[in-house]
Design an enzyme around this catalytic site. Structure first.
Site, PDB file in Angstrom:
ATOM      1  N   MET A   1       0.834  -1.200   0.000  1.00 27.16           N
ATOM      2  CA  MET A   1       0.000   0.000   0.000  1.00 27.16           C
ATOM      3  C   MET A   1       0.873   1.255   0.000  1.00 27.16           C
ATOM      4  O   MET A   1       0.558   2.249  -0.673  1.00 27.16           O
ATOM      5  CB  MET A   1      -0.938   0.014   1.207  1.00 27.16           C
ATOM      6  CG  MET A   1      -1.938   1.161   1.190  1.00 27.16           C
ATOM      7  SD  MET A   1      -2.940   1.271   2.698  1.00 27.16           S
ATOM      8  CE  MET A   1      -3.939  -0.203   2.563  1.00 27.16           C
ATOM      9  N   GLY A   2       1.974   1.211   0.737  1.00 25.98           N
ATOM     10  CA  GLY A   2       2.894   2.344   0.733  1.00 25.98           C
ATOM     11  C   GLY A   2       3.503   2.575  -0.632  1.00 25.98           C
ATOM     12  O   GLY A   2       3.547   3.706  -1.125  1.00 25.98           O
TER      13      GLY A   2
ATOM     14  N   TRP B   1       2.187   1.685  -3.408  1.00 24.36           N
ATOM     15  CA  TRP B   1       1.109   2.127  -4.302  1.00 24.36           C
ATOM     16  C   TRP B   1       0.954   3.644  -4.260  1.00 24.36           C
ATOM     17  O   TRP B   1       0.715   4.275  -5.291  1.00 24.36           O
ATOM     18  CB  TRP B   1      -0.212   1.465  -3.905  1.00 24.36           C
ATOM     19  CG  TRP B   1      -1.398   2.129  -4.544  1.00 24.36           C
ATOM     20  CD1 TRP B   1      -1.725   2.131  -5.871  1.00 24.36           C
ATOM     21  CD2 TRP B   1      -2.384   2.941  -3.907  1.00 24.36           C
ATOM     22  NE1 TRP B   1      -2.850   2.883  -6.087  1.00 24.36           N
ATOM     23  CE2 TRP B   1      -3.275   3.392  -4.897  1.00 24.36           C
ATOM     24  CE3 TRP B   1      -2.597   3.327  -2.573  1.00 24.36           C
ATOM     25  CZ2 TRP B   1      -4.368   4.200  -4.596  1.00 24.36           C
ATOM     26  CZ3 TRP B   1      -3.690   4.136  -2.280  1.00 24.36           C
ATOM     27  CH2 TRP B   1      -4.552   4.564  -3.290  1.00 24.36           C
ATOM     28  N   HIS B   2       1.118   4.239  -3.098  1.00 22.87           N
ATOM     29  CA  HIS B   2       0.980   5.696  -3.018  1.00 22.87           C
ATOM     30  C   HIS B   2       2.092   6.401  -3.801  1.00 22.87           C
ATOM     31  O   HIS B   2       1.885   7.520  -4.279  1.00 22.87           O
ATOM     32  CB  HIS B   2       1.013   6.152  -1.556  1.00 22.87           C
ATOM     33  CG  HIS B   2      -0.292   5.975  -0.844  1.00 22.87           C
ATOM     34  ND1 HIS B   2      -0.534   4.941   0.029  1.00 22.87           N
ATOM     35  CD2 HIS B   2      -1.439   6.696  -0.891  1.00 22.87           C
ATOM     36  CE1 HIS B   2      -1.761   5.031   0.505  1.00 22.87           C
ATOM     37  NE2 HIS B   2      -2.333   6.081  -0.045  1.00 22.87           N
ATOM     38  N   GLY B   3       3.229   5.753  -3.936  1.00 20.35           N
ATOM     39  CA  GLY B   3       4.315   6.346  -4.708  1.00 20.35           C
ATOM     40  C   GLY B   3       5.655   5.782  -4.282  1.00 20.35           C
ATOM     41  O   GLY B   3       5.825   5.364  -3.134  1.00 20.35           O
TER      42      GLY B   3
END
Length: 405
Positions: free
Chosen positions: A321-322, A324-326
């Site tokens: 998820m981290g 995925w944010h960038g």
């Protein structure tokens, strides 16, 4: 014009929704108009930019992948793991390139493959591929698939819906409580106005922006804490308001899509928080990353230690998820920070059970639990904001640009 970006946008939106409301009132879904409505607003949003072609390319590319895998898995009844992984990686490839582009070319961070909402439609396609493999989806009719993929209210920022749920609702007759859905939809839209255009705007303009610049130029404990709380509150009211617009418009169109927020700042622990915050995303990572990764470990018998398996599931899902944010260190740190909070909470629960600690459950202990969780979550928001990164870079180079929230 970005969806839900200004009050004037809702004037056009309200006029366009009138035929849908009238048709539903007479028990008709008027699907041809819903499709026309979606096409018109997609054009209104993306026309005149390269992102329109990126959106169309993405749709064609993902459709080819899904139909190939549907034929392979359902018609041929084959299930070679390598083929599944290849299709899955290809489906994620456009999103991966979009997230990687700012790292490769910081001067031109906008990838030619990117468009507003690429993350959320990617999650939709991955969901379909995974459930085809599981045998939960037996066919992917193009008409229902395209409407699900390009469903306008949710395309830019979710909530992330599931194909089977959406298709079932799409094919069902008009809901008997449709008038109630319209009332709720209007309420959600006005609540969204309060959250995004009033509270969010005031926080951003008169609190966050001032404190963020102060924390960057002359960082102190107080302005860092002020930035932390103001950023977390702004993030909630802005995104929750946006989500309420989406849910409200979808409700008026006759679709009861999943909610994204459920009083997250009243969470009693970090698990409770992730059951309340950006729920469609957290549930997606839970179901399609953590649970599957844990199941794979157990099936392959890599370890029988259930605590280790659960911890690896947290690290995989929250770490991903981290990313995925960038591909920026503070986004990645944010993901692993929450993974370790979840691991720590599980360790605390096991310790209480092992030592037979009987902690009373009353309003005082509940208030303490909420307070601790609230502050741990907001520390995560400070990491996510990148404000400490801007402060460090500004200290090293006074020409470094200030944060722009």
């Amino acid at each position: 014009m970005q969806p839900y970006s200004s009050p004037f946008y809702f004037v056009y939106l309200g006029l366009a929704l009138i035929p849908i409301v009238i048709a539903h009132s007479f028990g008709k879904k008027l699907m041809w108009y819903q499709v026309l409505f979606t096409i018109a607003f997609l054009w209104f949003t993306f026309a005149g930019s390269v992102t329109l072609w990126a959106l169309l390319f993405f749709g064609v590319f993902e459709t080819i992948l899904i139909k190939i895998y549907e034929y392979y898995r359902i018609t041929l009844k084959k299930n070679i793991f390598f083929v599944f992984v290849l299709i899955l990686l290809l489906s994620i490839l456009p999103l991966f390139l979009v997230k990687l582009n700012p790292v490769i070319d910081p001067a031109h961070p906008q990838s030619i493959f990117g468009f507003l909402g690429i993350s959320y439609v990617t999650f939709k396609t991955v969901n379909i591929i995974l459930e085809i493999r599981d045998g939960l989806i037996k066919e992917v009719p193009l008409k229902e698939y395209f409407y699900f993929l390009y469903f306008f209210p949710t395309i830019s920022s979710g909530p992330i819906d599931r194909f089977r749920r959406f298709r079932k609702e799409m094919e069902a007759p008009v809901a008997k409580n449709y008038s109630e859905m319209v009332g709720k939809g209007i309420f959600y839209i006005f609540q969204g106005f309060l959250y995004k255009f009033i509270i969010g705007y005031l926080l951003d303009t008169y609190v966050l922006h001032i404190l963020a610049i102060s924390a960057t130029v002359h960082p102190t404990f107080l302005n860092m804490m002020g930035s932390m709380y103001s950023y977390g509150l702004y993030l909630f009211f802005d995104f929750a308001g946006y989500s309420l617009f989406v849910i409200g418009v979808s409700s008026i169109m006759g679709y009861d899509i999943p909610h994204n927020f459920n009083k997250p700042f009243l969470s009693k622990n970090i698990k409770d928080f992730w059951n309340r915050w950006h729920m469609s995303l957290s549930f997606w990572f839970r179901d399609f990353v953590a649970m599957r990764f844990m199941k794979t470990i157990m099936v392959k018998k890599w370890t029988k230690n259930m605590v280790l398996i659960a911890n690896l599931g947290y690290l995989a899902s929250m770490g991903l998820m981290g990313f995925w944010h960038g591909f920026t260190w503070y986004y990645i740190l944010y993901g692993f920070y929450h993974a370790f909070l979840l691991i720590g909470y599980d360790a605390w629960v096991r310790m209480k059970k092992k030592r037979k600690w009987k902690i009373p459950n009353n309003r005082w202990t509940t208030a303490v639990s909420i307070f601790i969780t609230f502050n741990l979550v907001f520390i995560g928001f400070l990491i996510f904001s990148g404000i400490p990164n801007y402060a460090i870079m500004h200290a090293l180079n006074h020409d470094f640009p200030l944060p722009n929230f």
